[in-house]
Every structure is written in C-alpha cells, then in structure tokens.
Design an enzyme around this catalytic site. Structure first.
Site, mmCIF file in Angstrom:
data_model
loop_
_atom_site.group_PDB
_atom_site.id
_atom_site.type_symbol
_atom_site.label_atom_id
_atom_site.label_comp_id
_atom_site.label_asym_id
_atom_site.label_seq_id
_atom_site.Cartn_x
_atom_site.Cartn_y
_atom_site.Cartn_z
ATOM 1 N N TYR A 109 0.885 -1.173 0.000
ATOM 2 C CA TYR A 109 0.000 0.000 0.000
ATOM 3 C C TYR A 109 0.923 1.222 0.000
ATOM 4 O O TYR A 109 1.749 1.357 0.906
ATOM 5 C CB TYR A 109 -0.865 0.033 1.265
ATOM 6 C CG TYR A 109 -1.935 -1.043 1.327
ATOM 7 C CD1 TYR A 109 -1.629 -2.353 1.687
ATOM 8 C CD2 TYR A 109 -3.264 -0.741 1.034
ATOM 9 C CE1 TYR A 109 -2.607 -3.333 1.747
ATOM 10 C CE2 TYR A 109 -4.261 -1.719 1.096
ATOM 11 C CZ TYR A 109 -3.923 -3.010 1.449
ATOM 12 O OH TYR A 109 -4.897 -3.967 1.511
ATOM 13 N N PRO A 167 -12.219 0.256 -0.553
ATOM 14 C CA PRO A 167 -11.464 -1.014 -0.574
ATOM 15 C C PRO A 167 -10.118 -0.985 0.157
ATOM 16 O O PRO A 167 -9.450 -2.013 0.265
ATOM 17 C CB PRO A 167 -11.253 -1.274 -2.075
ATOM 18 C CG PRO A 167 -11.460 0.036 -2.750
ATOM 19 C CD PRO A 167 -12.372 0.838 -1.888
ATOM 20 N N LYS A 185 -11.938 -4.981 3.227
ATOM 21 C CA LYS A 185 -12.957 -5.453 4.169
ATOM 22 C C LYS A 185 -14.321 -5.777 3.540
ATOM 23 O O LYS A 185 -15.149 -6.439 4.185
ATOM 24 C CB LYS A 185 -13.190 -4.397 5.266
ATOM 25 C CG LYS A 185 -12.064 -4.312 6.267
ATOM 26 C CD LYS A 185 -12.125 -5.459 7.252
ATOM 27 C CE LYS A 185 -10.840 -5.668 8.012
ATOM 28 N NZ LYS A 185 -9.905 -6.635 7.424
HETATM 29 P P1 RFL Z 1 -22.291 -8.269 -5.083
HETATM 30 O O1 RFL Z 1 -20.992 -8.956 -5.374
HETATM 31 O O2 RFL Z 1 -22.495 -6.904 -5.591
HETATM 32 O O3 RFL Z 1 -23.448 -9.216 -5.623
HETATM 33 C C1 RFL Z 1 -24.790 -8.799 -5.675
HETATM 34 C C2 RFL Z 1 -25.521 -9.581 -6.739
HETATM 35 O O4 RFL Z 1 -26.899 -9.194 -6.753
HETATM 36 C C3 RFL Z 1 -27.324 -9.032 -8.089
HETATM 37 N N1 RFL Z 1 -28.495 -8.118 -8.149
HETATM 38 C C4 RFL Z 1 -29.776 -8.540 -8.265
HETATM 39 N N2 RFL Z 1 -30.307 -9.762 -8.337
HETATM 40 C C5 RFL Z 1 -31.661 -9.857 -8.461
HETATM 41 N N3 RFL Z 1 -32.485 -8.767 -8.519
HETATM 42 C C6 RFL Z 1 -31.997 -7.521 -8.454
HETATM 43 N N4 RFL Z 1 -32.790 -6.469 -8.505
HETATM 44 C C7 RFL Z 1 -30.568 -7.366 -8.312
HETATM 45 N N5 RFL Z 1 -29.757 -6.295 -8.210
HETATM 46 C C8 RFL Z 1 -28.507 -6.768 -8.114
HETATM 47 C C9 RFL Z 1 -26.107 -8.496 -8.806
HETATM 48 O O5 RFL Z 1 -26.200 -8.740 -10.213
HETATM 49 C C10 RFL Z 1 -24.987 -9.281 -8.138
HETATM 50 O O6 RFL Z 1 -24.712 -10.496 -8.820
HETATM 51 O O7 RFL Z 1 -22.549 -8.214 -3.499
HETATM 52 P P2 RFL Z 1 -22.133 -9.266 -2.336
HETATM 53 O O8 RFL Z 1 -22.451 -10.675 -2.749
HETATM 54 O O9 RFL Z 1 -22.678 -8.727 -1.078
HETATM 55 O O10 RFL Z 1 -20.534 -9.202 -2.301
HETATM 56 C C11 RFL Z 1 -19.843 -8.064 -1.873
HETATM 57 C C12 RFL Z 1 -18.471 -7.975 -2.550
HETATM 58 O O11 RFL Z 1 -18.649 -8.120 -3.939
HETATM 59 C C13 RFL Z 1 -17.745 -6.650 -2.221
HETATM 60 O O12 RFL Z 1 -17.914 -6.306 -0.871
HETATM 61 C C14 RFL Z 1 -16.221 -6.739 -2.491
HETATM 62 O O13 RFL Z 1 -15.954 -6.982 -3.831
HETATM 63 C C15 RFL Z 1 -15.517 -5.446 -2.047
HETATM 64 N N6 RFL Z 1 -14.085 -5.435 -2.364
HETATM 65 C C16 RFL Z 1 -13.164 -6.074 -1.543
HETATM 66 N N7 RFL Z 1 -13.580 -6.741 -0.443
HETATM 67 C C17 RFL Z 1 -12.680 -7.422 0.348
HETATM 68 O O14 RFL Z 1 -13.089 -8.009 1.357
HETATM 69 N N8 RFL Z 1 -11.335 -7.486 0.027
HETATM 70 C C18 RFL Z 1 -10.840 -6.839 -1.073
HETATM 71 O O15 RFL Z 1 -9.642 -6.980 -1.344
HETATM 72 C C19 RFL Z 1 -11.749 -6.074 -1.888
HETATM 73 N N9 RFL Z 1 -11.335 -5.433 -2.986
HETATM 74 C C20 RFL Z 1 -13.636 -4.764 -3.515
HETATM 75 C C21 RFL Z 1 -12.241 -4.766 -3.793
HETATM 76 C C22 RFL Z 1 -14.522 -4.110 -4.377
HETATM 77 C C23 RFL Z 1 -14.053 -3.455 -5.502
HETATM 78 N N10 RFL Z 1 -15.018 -2.827 -6.352
HETATM 79 C C24 RFL Z 1 -14.979 -2.873 -7.750
HETATM 80 C C25 RFL Z 1 -16.223 -2.279 -5.774
HETATM 81 C C26 RFL Z 1 -11.748 -4.125 -4.906
HETATM 82 C C27 RFL Z 1 -12.642 -3.425 -5.752
HETATM 83 C C28 RFL Z 1 -12.042 -2.699 -6.914
HETATM 84 C C1 PHB Z 2 -7.243 -6.633 -4.570
HETATM 85 O O1 PHB Z 2 -6.327 -7.457 -4.747
HETATM 86 O O2 PHB Z 2 -8.136 -6.452 -5.420
HETATM 87 C C2 PHB Z 2 -7.254 -5.816 -3.329
HETATM 88 C C3 PHB Z 2 -6.391 -6.156 -2.284
HETATM 89 C C4 PHB Z 2 -6.390 -5.380 -1.124
HETATM 90 C C5 PHB Z 2 -7.238 -4.295 -1.026
HETATM 91 C C6 PHB Z 2 -8.113 -3.979 -2.056
HETATM 92 C C7 PHB Z 2 -8.120 -4.737 -3.218
HETATM 93 O O3 PHB Z 2 -7.200 -3.527 0.107
#
Ligand code: RFL
Ligand code: PHB
Length: 402
Positions: A203, A295, A299
């Site tokens: 980071y 992010p 978490k």
């Molecule tokens: P999701 O993954 O958004 O899935 C929700 C699903 O619901 C569908 N949906 C519907 N279905 C039916 N009817 C409707 N009206 C609907 N509206 C929506 C969607 O199509 C989708 O398939 O939520 P979920 O399952 O709660 O998961 C959460 C995670 O995806 C999210 O918290 C993480 O990706 C966040 N995040 C990270 N979390 C970590 O713990 N460690 C990480 O390293 C980390 N890196 C990140 C991240 C999120 C990122 N972005 C792009 C937001 C890095 C990035 C760049």
């Molecule tokens: C990732 O690999 O996508 C990633 C890892 C750590 C973070 C956020 C995203 O804090």
C-alpha cells in the site's frame, strides 16, 4: 408458475452463493434469484484478500478444495510511506493470524459449481424482481423470466443483491437510517498476466496519490491507482497506467516492475455506507446490500462473509432448534462487526490517500495532511501502532451467536 422454498436469496454474488451453500448443507431449502447471467458475474474483478473467518466459512461450506490448493497465505504486507517502507508482520503482531490471497471471482466460480453439482435452483437473468409482504409471515418474491411470471412463497428473504439491488429499497424509508460518505476519488484497477512486483501487497502513500500493488497468483498481478472521481478509464492507456504506477511504487520495486497488456481495467468510486437496521420483517440485508466500505482495508467481501455467518447460524437455530425469534437478533449482531470494518476502512483511506484541494473533514487540506502524516508516522514507528493495524487487517473475530 408458483414455487416454494424456506429462504429466497436475492443475488448470486459471493454473499448469496455462500449463504445458499451453507443453508443447503444444514438442510435448509433455498432458491437464488439473480438479475444477470453467471458469465456476467464471473467477469467482474473485485476482491483478492480473504480473512481467516472467511476461509473457515468456505471450508465449512465444503467448497475449499481449489482455494486451499491455489490460494496463497500472506503473513504480512507493506505500507510505503513517501518512499519509506514498513512491513506489517501480521503473523507476528497478531500471534499467528494471516490472510489468504484468492480472488473473489474464483470463490464465486467455485460456489457456482458446487451449487450446480448439488442441483439447487437458481433463476439467473430474472427480470422485474420484486419482494412482497416482507413484513408478514408469508413473504413472496416475483420475477419475470422466459415469458412467464414466477412466484416464490418463502419464510424468509435474504437480500444479497449488492449496493444497487432492490432489497434495501423495499424497506420503507422511515424504517431505515442510511449513513454515507462519498470520497472525492476513485481507484483505477488493472489486471495483467505478469508476475507481481513483490510477494506481498504494498500500500503506497505518495505525493502523487495512493497506489496498491496486489496480485491474484504468482503470474497474475492486480494494481490500483488513486484517480480523481471525474477521470475516465478511456483516459488511461496501459502505458500511461504503468508509467504512473512506477512513479508511485517505492524505487526498489519500481525497478522490478514487469508490465504487460491489461486483461481488465476499470474505475471504482470509494464510498462508506451503512443501512441501519439490516432487517425489516422477514427480510435480511447481507453484504453490500447493507453496507459499503472503501477497498483500502480489504474489508468489503469479508464483512459480507461475517453477515452470512451470522444469518446462517440464526436460521439454523430457527429451523433445527425451533428458536423462532433467533433471526430477529441478526441486525444487532451483524452491525457491531460492520462498524468496526467501516471505521478501519475509513481510517486507512484517510491515512493513505491524497485528498483534493480545499477542506477535508472540516479543516484546510494542508492541516489535514499534517495530522494524517503525524498519525501514520506514529502507527508505523511503534509496535503498538502496528499491532492495531495488524489486528484489524486480519479481521475481528466473529461474535458467538446465542
Ligand atoms: P455483489 O458482489 O455486488 O453481488 C450482488 C448480486 O446481486 C445481483 N443483483 C440482483 N439480483 C436480483 N435482482 C436484483 N434487482 C438485483 N440487483 C442486483 C447483482 O447482479 C450481483 O450479482 O454483493 P455481495 O455478494 O454482497 O458481495 C460483496 C463484494 O462483492 C464486495 O464487498 C467486495 O468486492 C468489495 N471489495 C473487496 N472486499 C474485500 O473483502 N477485500 C478486497 O480486497 C476487496 N477489494 C472490492 C475490492 C470491491 C471493488 N469494487 C470494484 C467495488 C476491490 C474493488 C475494486
Ligand atoms: C485486490 O487485490 O483487489 C485488493 C487487495 C487489497 C485491497 C483492495 C483490493 O485492500
């Protein structure tokens, strides 16, 4: 068509799939309703770092084979602070805790395969999904698919449909409080099939803004750059990305950086958001449907997993032990851990990003920068401070559910 289940799950992201798998193992019937196709879901590149609690839950769900074979345990990570590098030795500072590097996309793929193999019902590409009679004892979900309306009668609805889903909106506005902070920047992410610049995450706080060096495997790297909210991904050629990344990485790493064509490139805005309470009647919000974190603390997915764990255990009490009021305790238990994750993610974001000109948190930017610099300095140069970071990064323990 009319059908029936015990728990209707809205959303087939990691929250919905993991909950479905755990409930099925516990003999609790469930149906998943999803707006888009499986391929669309698997095309999203998101999280990469799993806390021990998440890993344990995936093992409990019995979907751990590939994660255990291909995931990499990380004992620590680096914070590079104006070029000076500090290692947060998670293992040592927490007396044995670590995190696992394994992509959200892969977990999702594994969970989808397990659900298919178990022959469980999922309605993908559902249109006009609606929740009805949520506050009553006979909630219903309706959807439109392949030219017909499908009605699902159920006992409970798990709203696992992410931040833009419909579940949260189903709770009347006067029954929920929404806490929100939007940050004045986003993360531009790039995925490429090149070896990572380091064995562990870095980071980086720099005068040019934040950067993160992460990975998915020994041959696949994931990098992020802080960019203004107004920036567009079309403004960033691969070459421009690599050039800027080199300027933000510590010098010894920049000289090792291997570049290559991007497989994916996208900008994500940064937001802190919590909806209180996380339930209404027989509807329970899980994961991003209820809360969003920037992010920076890794978490988001991990908080989704602790929600899943809490709801799954309470539903087990309800169905296996006849404790009819157990699910009512969901929001209170889940929110305690959510707020810890929110605070840590907000803190890490404040500490490591460069805020835009003007006021930040009610003070002049230059004043804010000096406070943050002094605070980060304190945390990084004292073992007590490093312990505070490490403990929160590996994740707070899951609360007992009684
Ligand atoms: P999701 O993954 O958004 O899935 C929700 C699903 O619901 C569908 N949906 C519907 N279905 C039916 N009817 C409707 N009206 C609907 N509206 C929506 C969607 O199509 C989708 O398939 O939520 P979920 O399952 O709660 O998961 C959460 C995670 O995806 C999210 O918290 C993480 O990706 C966040 N995040 C990270 N979390 C970590 O713990 N460690 C990480 O390293 C980390 N890196 C990140 C991240 C999120 C990122 N972005 C792009 C937001 C890095 C990035 C760049
Ligand atoms: C990732 O690999 O996508 C990633 C890892 C750590 C973070 C956020 C995203 O804090």
């Amino acid at each position: 068509m009319k059908t029936k289940t015990q728990v209707a799950i809205i959303g087939s992201g990691p929250s919905g799939l993991l909950l479905g798998q755990l409930l099925n193992k516990a003999g609790i019937d469930n149906i998943i309703v999803e707006r888009v196709s499986p391929d669309y879901i698997l095309g999203r590149i998101r999280a990469g770092i799993l806390e021990q609690g998440f890993v344990d839950l995936v093992r409990e769900a019995g979907v751990n084979q590939r994660m255990d074979e291909e995931g990499h345990v990380h004992d620590g990570f680096d914070i590079a602070y104006y070029g000076k590098r500090y290692r947060i030795d998670l293992n040592k500072l927490t007396e044995g805790s670590t995190v696992m590097c394994y992509g959200q996309t892969e977990i999702t793929r594994d969970l989808m395969a397990a659900r298919d193999a178990a022959g469980l019902t999922s309605f993908y590409e559902s249109q006009d999904v609606q929740l009805h009679n949520v506050a009553s004892d006979s909630p219903q979900v309706t959807l439109f698919k392949d030219g017909e309306t499908i009605t699902i009668d159920c006992d409970y609805i798990a709203g696992c449909d992410g931040f833009h889903g419909i579940s949260r909106q189903t709770i009347p506005a006067e029954k929920r409080t929404e806490h929100e902070r939007v940050y004045p920047f986003g993360w531009l992410g790039l995925l490429a099939d090149v070896p990572p610049v380091s064995d562990e995450l870095i980071y980086c706080k720099t005068e040019r803004g934040f950067a993160l060096a992460s990975m998915r495997s020994a041959t696949r790297s994931r990098y992020y750059l802080q960019v203004p909210l107004t920036d567009k991904v079309e403004n960033w050629s691969d070459e421009a990305f690599w050039d800027e990344l080199k300027k933000r990485l510590p010098e010894d790493s920049a000289s090792n950086l291997i570049t290559g064509p991007s497989i994916e490139k996208s900008i994500a805005p940064l937001r802190s958001f919590v909806c209180e309470p996380m339930q209404w009647g027989n509807l329970y919000l899980v994961g991003d449907a209820a809360h969003i974190v920037p992010p920076t603390g890794a978490k988001g997915l991990n908080l989704a997993a602790s929600d899943v764990s809490t709801l799954y255990k309470l539903l087990q009490k309800r169905y296996a032990h006849g404790d009819l009021t157990a699910p009512q305790r969901y929001s209170e238990i889940a929110l305690r851990r959510v707020w810890h994750g929110e605070r840590f993610s907000w803190w890490m974001s404040n500490m490591l990003h460069d805020f835009e000109q003007g006021e930040v948190n009610g003070m002049h930017k230059a004043t804010f920068d000096r406070f943050m610099q002094s605070e980060l300095d304190f945390y990084l140069t004292h073992e007590e401070g490093q312990k505070v970071i490490a403990r929160q990064y590996v994740g707070m323990p899951y609360e007992e559910v009684n």
